[in-house]
Motif scaffolding. Structure first.
Motif, short mmCIF file in Angstrom:
data_model
loop_
_atom_site.label_atom_id
_atom_site.label_comp_id
_atom_site.label_asym_id
_atom_site.label_seq_id
_atom_site.Cartn_x
_atom_site.Cartn_y
_atom_site.Cartn_z
N UNK A 1 0.82 -1.21 0.00
CA UNK A 1 0.00 0.00 0.00
C UNK A 1 0.86 1.26 0.00
N UNK A 2 1.87 1.28 0.84
CA UNK A 2 2.66 2.50 1.02
C UNK A 2 4.04 2.44 0.41
N UNK A 3 4.49 1.23 0.01
CA UNK A 3 5.85 1.09 -0.48
C UNK A 3 6.86 1.00 0.65
N UNK A 4 6.43 1.09 1.89
CA UNK A 4 7.31 1.04 3.05
C UNK A 4 7.56 -0.41 3.43
N UNK B 1 1.88 6.32 -13.36
CA UNK B 1 0.96 6.35 -12.22
C UNK B 1 0.88 4.99 -11.55
N UNK B 2 0.99 3.92 -12.33
CA UNK B 2 1.00 2.59 -11.74
C UNK B 2 2.22 2.36 -10.88
N UNK C 1 4.71 2.53 -5.12
CA UNK C 1 5.62 3.17 -4.17
C UNK C 1 4.88 4.03 -3.15
N UNK C 2 3.55 3.97 -3.16
CA UNK C 2 2.79 4.77 -2.20
C UNK C 2 2.66 6.22 -2.60
N UNK C 3 2.70 6.50 -3.92
CA UNK C 3 2.56 7.87 -4.43
C UNK C 3 1.36 7.90 -5.36
N UNK D 1 10.59 11.30 -4.03
CA UNK D 1 10.28 10.29 -5.04
C UNK D 1 9.14 10.76 -5.94
N UNK D 2 8.15 11.43 -5.35
CA UNK D 2 7.01 11.91 -6.14
C UNK D 2 7.45 12.92 -7.18
#
Length: 753
Positions: free
Chosen positions: A275-278, A395-396, A401-403, A688-689
């Motif tokens: 979900x968040x990439x974390x 966008x995918x 990466x949670x962005x 990152x965004x």
């Protein structure tokens, strides 16, 4: 009153198709529509009275099919299997035709008739999608890429039939060499061009369909993250669709959390990477929120559902990603206008090429070959794929990466931004305040001071108030508060056990206690993050009048507590800086962005945080409403401003900024006002965004440049007779594959370390 309608469109074969449908829909009164060729979807904002059936009727009258999307289902990729069968059959039949045409030594007696036998099924069966689409467009007085392909391949095939049956090309022993340039032999046949062009274009379309599927994989995988079933405390297991808000459900070790909720029993670690990439699991316990789609890596949890279905964070993420993929860059909108008139222009150019060559006396064969090459080389597929495929992949990848990127306008904004306003609490810092010192006035009891302050602040949702309540709860149960009143920028007051109590800014510290609802970092039930309790250093008789005026006061936030007008003492609180904030701000500088810290804190506190993370420009003492004024002032100075925040008091500034970036743990209103949403509570996600957005725009511009350059370079070559039609077909197919392949590079985007 308007609403949005989404349709799945069938039968589109190029950008011109999408452009034509879009124009037809936008001609309806009050309708604003966009049609995405890559995702094969139309999204329209319509006034009251118009239904999906009305839009479907318009699309069908234009010669295409349309239907409403099936509910709760991941979007399907373009079907590739029928296309694959058509391609294989065509390729098997085309190879010997091309080899016989290219190698004169293999041209035995009547080889041309074998070529006709093999090529005819390719042109008719293999090319049927092109011919059918061209016929549909013709009935509606329109033309598309398929019109060019159909005209070119049928012209080459019919010319060959004429030469074989009515000319000398059918005579035994007839041979002719394969040429890269336009031929001049009156007995020439172009069966290899008709079959080769058809096969090359089918291969290009098949590769495009596969690449589009890969480009949409991230969105499909996002939609498939949710659990299919859920276990209830009574032992039953039901489909997740039957779960309702307020229901209790179990999450056992290794299972996915079925929907958004709040832990009511148990403790565990949740893997939120999808979900968040974390990658680091997050500890949760009673009172902590959990997100649907995350994986329980530890103990057993009992969760109360707070959001279900389309309201969950996962569903909102998917919706944001899908809506972003419908956008069009400014340069793509120009490309769409060009592609809308491109096909008629190309047909006219082919006719002019034919007339010029005939008039120059070079012969009918050379004139015909050049005209067919113009028709085939000019197909504007690459133009139509340039933006949608890059958006699909970009966008995918961001979602992985949670962005979350709201649209292409947000992507374009990142290239113009030069200043980044960073909210301090919850963005640069953790947003979780801790009471570090309690200093009572002479003769006052520090424990009573803390107890009264905690009781009043229990009704507040501000991080400072929650920290005070959390610290007070360590010393026992808190009495109820009545007549509670919160004043933004000043403090709170209420009646506790019959005594009026005020908690407000410290006179010496000049700190405005911003009391706002749902501020990021609010702590429920007197507990800190993941259930850790706050610890306060309590001291009696320390002289609160002097507290906050020494050297240590600059590193702390001080608030005063009064009971019935009498000063009881002061409380000192601190907010820890996120471990990654300094590195993230250094990255922002390397991206050419100037970070500015904006906060309601007093200057000493703000400057201490700024020095720790490497920010040189600080705007302190800003009340909630003042953040908008700060953004406007910087914009008036000619700066392009990005705002990074997470709370209700940031929402207006996020909307005013040229680029609004909301931290994902923030409030819904802040996320709604933003252009980019970061699902990770980490400022490096903002880096990152920006990097991903800029890279995506760079890919889009590169795609469009090469698509335009290809047509600009190839058309003169074809019109000059320097391209065999079959080579032109191969080049056209390869241009589309190049654009899609260039977009797929975004799948390899890596976050900063």
């Amino acid at each position: 009153m308007t609403r949005q309608i989404e349709l799945e469109i069938g039968g589109m074969t190029c950008a011109a198709c999408a452009n034509r449908i879009e124009k037809k829909l936008n001609r309806l009164d009050g309708v604003t529509a966009t049609v995405n060729y890559a995702t094969e979807k139309a999204r329209a904002t319509v006034p009251a009275g118009l239904t999906a059936a009305d839009l479907i009727a318009v699309v069908e009258k234009t010669g295409y099919t349309a239907a409403e999307p099936r509910a709760e289902q991941a979007p399907e990729a373009p079907a590739a299997d029928p296309l694959r069968t058509r391609l294989i059959v065509s390729a098997v039949l085309t190879v010997p035709v091309v080899l016989l045409a290219m190698v004169p030594a293999w041209q035995f007696d009547y080889w041309q008739w074998l070529s006709l036998t093999l090529a005819a099924p390719v042109v008719v069966y293999g090319g049927w999608p092109f011919h059918r689409s061209a016929a549909v467009n013709l009935r509606h007085g329109a033309a598309s890429m398929d019109t060019l392909v159909s005209l070119g391949t049928l012209a080459a095939f019919l010319w060959s039939l004429w030469a074989l049956f009515l000319g000398d090309a059918g005579m035994p022993g007839m041979t002719h060499p394969f040429e890269l340039r336009a031929g001049t032999d009156s007995d020439a046949i172009y069966l290899e061009a008709a079959a080769g062009v058809t096969t090359f274009l089918l291969a290009g379309r098949y590769a495009e369909a596969r690449a589009k599927r890969r480009a949409g994989d991230a969105l499909r995988s996002l939609l498939e993250l949710g659990a299919r079933s859920v276990a209830l405390p009574d032992g039953r297991e039901i489909p997740v669709e039957e779960l309702r808000t307020g229901d209790l459900f179990l999450v056992r070790p290794g299972e996915k959390v079925a929907t958004d909720g709040e832990v009511v029993d148990g403790a565990s670690a949740l893997d939120q990477s999808l979900i968040t990439g974390e990658s680091v699991p997050v500890e949760v316990t009673v009172g902590d929120p959990v997100t649907g789609g995350t994986v329980n890596a530890g103990g057993r949890l009992v969760v109360r559902a707070t959001r279900v279905g389309a309201d969950t964070q996962l569903a909102q993420m998917a919706r944001l990603v899908e809506e972003a993929q419908d956008g069009k860059a400014a340069v793509q909108r120009l490309a769409d206008r060009i592609s809308g008139v491109f096909v008629p222009v190309v047909i006219a150019l082919a006719a002019a090429t034919l007339g010029f060559w005939l008039g120059s006396g070079r012969g009918t064969t050379a004139a015909f070959t050049a005209a067919v090459a113009v028709l085939i080389i000019a197909c504007p597929c690459a133009l139509g794929l340039a933006t949608p495929t890059a958006l699909l992949v970009g966008t995918g990848r961001g979602a992985q990466l949670g962005i979350l990127i709201r649209g292409v306008e947000a992507l374009e904004s990142t290239r113009r931004v030069d200043t980044v306003l960073l909210d301090k609490t919850g963005t640069v810092t953790t947003g979780v305040m801790t009471v570090t010192e309690v200093v009572a006035e002479p003769g006052q009891d520090a424990t009573r001071l803390l107890r009264l302050a905690g009781a009043v602040e229990a009704a507040s949702e501000h991080p400072l108030g929650r920290a005070i309540t959390r610290a007070a709860a360590e010393h026992g149960p808190l009495p109820p508060v009545t007549n509670f009143l919160a004043t933004a920028g000043v403090g709170v007051r209420g009646t506790v056990e019959g005594t009026p109590v005020e908690v407000a800014r410290a006179a010496g510290g000049a700190f405005p206690v911003e009391i706002v609802r749902a501020e990021s970092g609010a702590v429920e039930g007197g507990r800190g993050p993941r259930g850790t309790a706050a610890v306060a250093a309590v001291s009696d008789g320390g002289g609160a009048a002097e507290a906050g005026r020494g050297a240590g006061s600059a590193a702390q936030t001080w608030v005063e507590v009064r009971a019935d007008g009498t000063l009881l003492g002061r409380l000192a609180l601190t907010d820890a800086v996120r471990p990654t904030s300094a590195a993230a701000i250094a990255h922002l500088r390397r991206l050419g962005l100037n970070p500015v810290l904006v906060t309601g804190d007093a200057a000493p506190v703000a400057e201490r945080v700024a020095a720790e993370v490497g920010v040189t420009e600080v705007i302190a003492g800003v009340l909630p409403a003042g953040k908008v004024d700060v953004v406007k002032r910087l914009q008036a100075e000619g700066r392009s401003v990005a705002m990074v925040g997470d709370g209700v008091n940031d929402a207006a500034a996020l909307a005013q900024a040229d680029l609004g970036v909301a931290m994902g743990a923030g409030t819904d209103v802040a996320i709604e006002a933003s252009d980019l949403t970061l699902m990770r509570d980490d400022l490096t996600a903002a880096v990152d965004a920006v990097r991903l957005a800029r890279h995506t725009v760079q890919i889009i511009r590169g795609n469009l440049f090469w698509a335009f350059a290809y047509n600009v370079a190839a058309l003169p070559l074809a019109a000059s007779g320097l391209l065999n039609p079959m080579i032109a077909g191969a080049a056209m197919a390869l241009s589309s594959i190049f654009v899609v392949g260039n977009s797929l590079r975004l799948r390899r985007f890596r976050p900063v370390a």
